[in-house]
Design a protein around this motif. Structure first.
Motif, mmCIF file in Angstrom:
data_model
loop_
_atom_site.group_PDB
_atom_site.id
_atom_site.type_symbol
_atom_site.label_atom_id
_atom_site.label_comp_id
_atom_site.label_asym_id
_atom_site.label_seq_id
_atom_site.Cartn_x
_atom_site.Cartn_y
_atom_site.Cartn_z
ATOM 1 N N GLY A 11 1.085 -1.363 -0.166
ATOM 2 C CA GLY A 11 -0.100 -0.179 -0.268
ATOM 3 C C GLY A 11 0.647 1.015 -0.471
ATOM 4 N N VAL A 12 0.311 2.452 -0.495
ATOM 5 C CA VAL A 12 0.688 3.782 -0.400
ATOM 6 C C VAL A 12 0.249 4.143 0.874
ATOM 7 N N ALA A 13 1.200 5.233 1.235
ATOM 8 C CA ALA A 13 0.380 6.485 2.916
ATOM 9 C C ALA A 13 -0.476 7.360 1.419
ATOM 10 N N GLY A 14 -1.365 7.567 2.292
ATOM 11 C CA GLY A 14 -2.102 8.463 2.120
ATOM 12 C C GLY A 14 -3.355 7.857 1.205
ATOM 13 N N GLU A 15 -2.821 6.662 0.148
ATOM 14 C CA GLU A 15 -3.945 6.174 -0.569
ATOM 15 C C GLU A 15 -4.220 4.777 -0.102
ATOM 16 N N HIS A 16 -4.118 4.212 0.973
ATOM 17 C CA HIS A 16 -4.560 2.734 1.473
ATOM 18 C C HIS A 16 -4.431 2.857 2.535
ATOM 19 N N ALA A 17 -5.180 2.160 3.360
ATOM 20 C CA ALA A 17 -5.518 2.167 4.369
ATOM 21 C C ALA A 17 -5.519 0.783 5.181
ATOM 22 N N CYS A 18 -4.850 0.133 6.726
ATOM 23 C CA CYS A 18 -5.239 -1.159 7.482
ATOM 24 C C CYS A 18 -6.106 -0.983 8.340
ATOM 25 N N LEU A 19 -6.967 -1.735 8.236
ATOM 26 C CA LEU A 19 -8.178 -0.923 9.211
ATOM 27 C C LEU A 19 -8.106 -2.775 9.238
ATOM 28 N N PRO A 20 -7.852 -2.000 11.321
ATOM 29 C CA PRO A 20 -8.073 -3.917 12.005
ATOM 30 C C PRO A 20 -9.537 -3.939 12.277
ATOM 31 N N LEU A 21 -9.524 -5.214 13.021
ATOM 32 C CA LEU A 21 -10.744 -5.615 12.918
ATOM 33 C C LEU A 21 -10.867 -6.727 14.350
#
Length: 371
Positions: free
Chosen positions: A47-57
């Motif tokens: 992923g790329v900072a500002g374009e993708h996000a890590c979304l934990p659950l």
């Protein structure tokens, strides 16, 4: 005990020790650590900072898979699921029970799906909006080629969800090179070699924003995970997290990076799989997959046809020799599941093979090929 299952995996002592620390998840010091973990996971996913996000659950792989389906596939819409293993079957069930329409693409569980098969299925039904695929199918051990499949999905103008629960950290993945992917999902207790308790999705931020309101569930809404981070900070949680497991995962991530990251981990697991695949044949048993289709995560083996063999007896006897494998199988015919992942090395596999041979002799199993 040598733990040879495809997850939760055998872990290192310093990872387990991290679970013994009492932590307040809302503490500012831990918020910084959590935010750094999210960034590291995003980077491993390409992923790329500002374009993708890590979304934990919080929870297991089924939780994050359902969350991805609910978030990115609107209710009532069609999801093509590549059905070549038991975890694909679970993905299909999660989608159906979330009110999404599943179109099943049936493929034998002893090979990967081809891009042409996916392309043909998409051409046959223009109403299909998404494709769901399991990267590493731990029912049998096959690996689906998500790069080639993604190209077919992209050419058809559709979207894709990748269940990389048992693949992430070992098999390569580059989210920035696969713009058709809405989410790649995985858990803490597989190839990163952490402990169970938390799962992750890595997704394009633009898609997360577009899909706000789709989920029909507060708990399983990845767009809400993102919205909370934007409002309360990247180190914030919506609900009480398994914070000790997350702390241990951070330690496991540090070890992962020091080992050499994904290429080094893949090399170690692939060697484990090769030794297992060749070793069980030397013992007179038959692997479920030909080597050409064998992934590096788990080696599945046909159960011997000898009437002296029963799976539960074999597993219990093997435990007495210091090796623990799964006491169930997920294939249409009886098989054994032997994991190659975790803090497991070549000498461990050799030890396990010796124990397997000893136990087969103890049981009096002479006919070791499948029926």
């Amino acid at each position: 005990m040598l733990l040879l299952i495809p997850g939760p995996v055998q872990t290192r002592p310093d990872v387990r020790a991290a679970m013994a620390v009492d932590i307040a998840p809302w503490d500012n010091d831990f918020k910084a650590r959590y935010a750094a973990i999210r960034d590291t996971v995003r980077d491993i996913a390409g992923g790329v900072a500002g374009e993708h996000a890590c979304l934990p659950l919080q929870g297991a792989g089924h939780f994050i898979t359902e969350a991805a389906i609910r978030t990115f596939v609107p209710a009532g819409r069609k999801l093509l699921v590549v059905m070549n293993g038991s975890y694909a079957e679970r993905m299909a069930r999660l989608a159906r029970e979330a009110g999404r329409e599943v179109v099943a693409l049936a493929v034998p569980d002893f090979r990967s799906v081809t891009p042409g098969e996916v392309a043909d299925a998409l051409a046959a039904d223009p109403a299909i909006g998404h494709v769901g695929v399991v990267y590493s199918e731990t029912g049998s051990g096959i690996v689906n080629d998500v790069v080639a499949l993604g190209a077919a999905v992209r050419a058809a103008g559709r979207r894709m969800i990748v269940d990389a629960v048992s693949a992430f950290g070992a098999l390569p993945f580059d989210l920035k090179a696969q713009p058709e992917v809405d989410a790649v999902v995985f858990t803490s207790n597989k190839c990163i070699e952490g402990l169970p308790g938390i799962a992750f999705a890595v997704s394009p931020i633009a898609r997360v924003l577009e899909c706000a309101g789709n989920a029909g569930s507060w708990s399983f809404d990845l767009s809400d995970v993102y919205a909370t981070a934007m409002k309360a900070g990247w180190g914030s949680f919506r609900f009480t997290p398994p914070v000790q497991a997350l702390h241990a995962f951070g330690v496991a991530l540090d070890i992962f990076q020091k080992e050499g990251g994904q290429p080094a981990r893949l090399a170690r697991y692939r060697e484990n799989a090769r030794l297992l695949h060749e070793g069980v044949q030397a013992l007179g048993m038959r692997p479920y997959l030909d080597w050409a289709h064998q992934g590096p995560i788990i080696v599945t083996v046909h159960q011997p046809a000898d009437p002296a063999f029963t799976l539960l007896d074999f597993v219990e006897r093997l435990k007495k020799h210091g090796v623990l494998i799964s006491n169930f199988h997920n294939t249409p015919v009886p098989s054994l599941r032997i994991g190659c992942i975790g803090d497991v090395h070549a000498d461990d596999i050799r030890f396990a093979l010796c124990a397997i041979g000893t136990v087969l002799d103890e049981m009096g199993v002479a006919r070791r090929q499948a029926a």
